[in-house]
Design a protein around this motif. Structure first.
Motif, PDB file in Angstrom:
ATOM      1  N   ARG A 103       0.946  -1.333   0.318  1.00  0.00           N
ATOM      2  CA  ARG A 103      -0.145   0.034  -0.321  1.00  0.00           C
ATOM      3  C   ARG A 103       0.941   1.115  -0.170  1.00  0.00           C
ATOM      4  O   ARG A 103       0.999   2.128  -1.020  1.00  0.00           O
ATOM      5  CB  ARG A 103      -0.919  -0.267   1.413  1.00  0.00           C
ATOM      6  N   THR A 104       1.689   1.474   0.711  1.00  0.00           N
ATOM      7  CA  THR A 104       2.728   2.098   0.872  1.00  0.00           C
ATOM      8  C   THR A 104       3.946   2.580   0.957  1.00  0.00           C
ATOM      9  O   THR A 104       4.870   3.273  -0.264  1.00  0.00           O
ATOM     10  CB  THR A 104       2.859   2.745   2.414  1.00  0.00           C
ATOM     11  N   GLY A 105       4.208   1.462   0.448  1.00  0.00           N
ATOM     12  CA  GLY A 105       6.008   1.329  -0.357  1.00  0.00           C
ATOM     13  C   GLY A 105       7.432   1.303   0.456  1.00  0.00           C
ATOM     14  O   GLY A 105       7.979   0.982   0.327  1.00  0.00           O
ATOM     15  N   GLU A 106       6.726   1.171   1.320  1.00  0.00           N
ATOM     16  CA  GLU A 106       7.706   1.583   2.885  1.00  0.00           C
ATOM     17  C   GLU A 106       8.106   0.043   2.658  1.00  0.00           C
ATOM     18  O   GLU A 106       8.092  -1.486   2.195  1.00  0.00           O
ATOM     19  CB  GLU A 106       6.970   0.989   4.451  1.00  0.00           C
ATOM     20  N   THR A 107       9.622   0.499   3.020  1.00  0.00           N
ATOM     21  CA  THR A 107      10.123  -0.902   3.070  1.00  0.00           C
ATOM     22  C   THR A 107      10.782  -1.715   4.677  1.00  0.00           C
ATOM     23  O   THR A 107      11.222  -0.772   4.953  1.00  0.00           O
ATOM     24  CB  THR A 107      11.203  -1.564   1.848  1.00  0.00           C
ATOM     25  N   GLY A 108      11.814  -2.942   4.538  1.00  0.00           N
ATOM     26  CA  GLY A 108      13.071  -3.256   5.634  1.00  0.00           C
ATOM     27  C   GLY A 108      11.356  -3.499   6.788  1.00  0.00           C
ATOM     28  O   GLY A 108      10.589  -3.375   6.984  1.00  0.00           O
TER      29      GLY A 108
END
Length: 112
Positions: A103-108
């Protein structure tokens, strides 16, 4: 980041979910599976006929955690799932190279 996978008895799922919630895990994945280990299945009687049940119903629980939460997750799962009888299950820990929140593209770790 680590992926903690546990194979447990079906009736212990609610206890395990509650134990994981208490340590602050953000989410779990649950799958109904069948299998056997040292238990090797068992025999049952149905309408007078005996038959062998090779694969026993189990629940596979997966939870992704940051590396410093692994021991807490293992203790929570093993404490909640233990009955002291054969077939209590197993816990596997594997490394996660990358996690992406779609959804947000956040990683890690932020994506957990």
């Amino acid at each position: 980041m680590k992926l903690v996978t546990a194979i447990i008895k079906p009736f212990k799922l609610d206890d395990v979910r509650e134990a994981l919630s208490e340590i602050g895990t953000s989410g779990i994945t649950v799958v109904e599976v069948k299998g056997f280990g040292r238990q090797k299945g068992h025999t049952e009687l149905y309408r007078g006929a005996e038959y062998v049940v090779d694969f026993l119903p189990k629940i596979k629980v997966e939870v992704a955690v940051v590396a410093d939460q692994v021991e807490q997750a293992i203790e929570a799962i093993s404490g909640a799932a233990k009955t002291g009888k054969i077939g209590d299950g197993k816990i596997f820990v594997t490394s996660l190279d990358q996690v992406v929140r779609i959804r947000t593209g956040e990683t890690g770790p932020e994506a957990l």
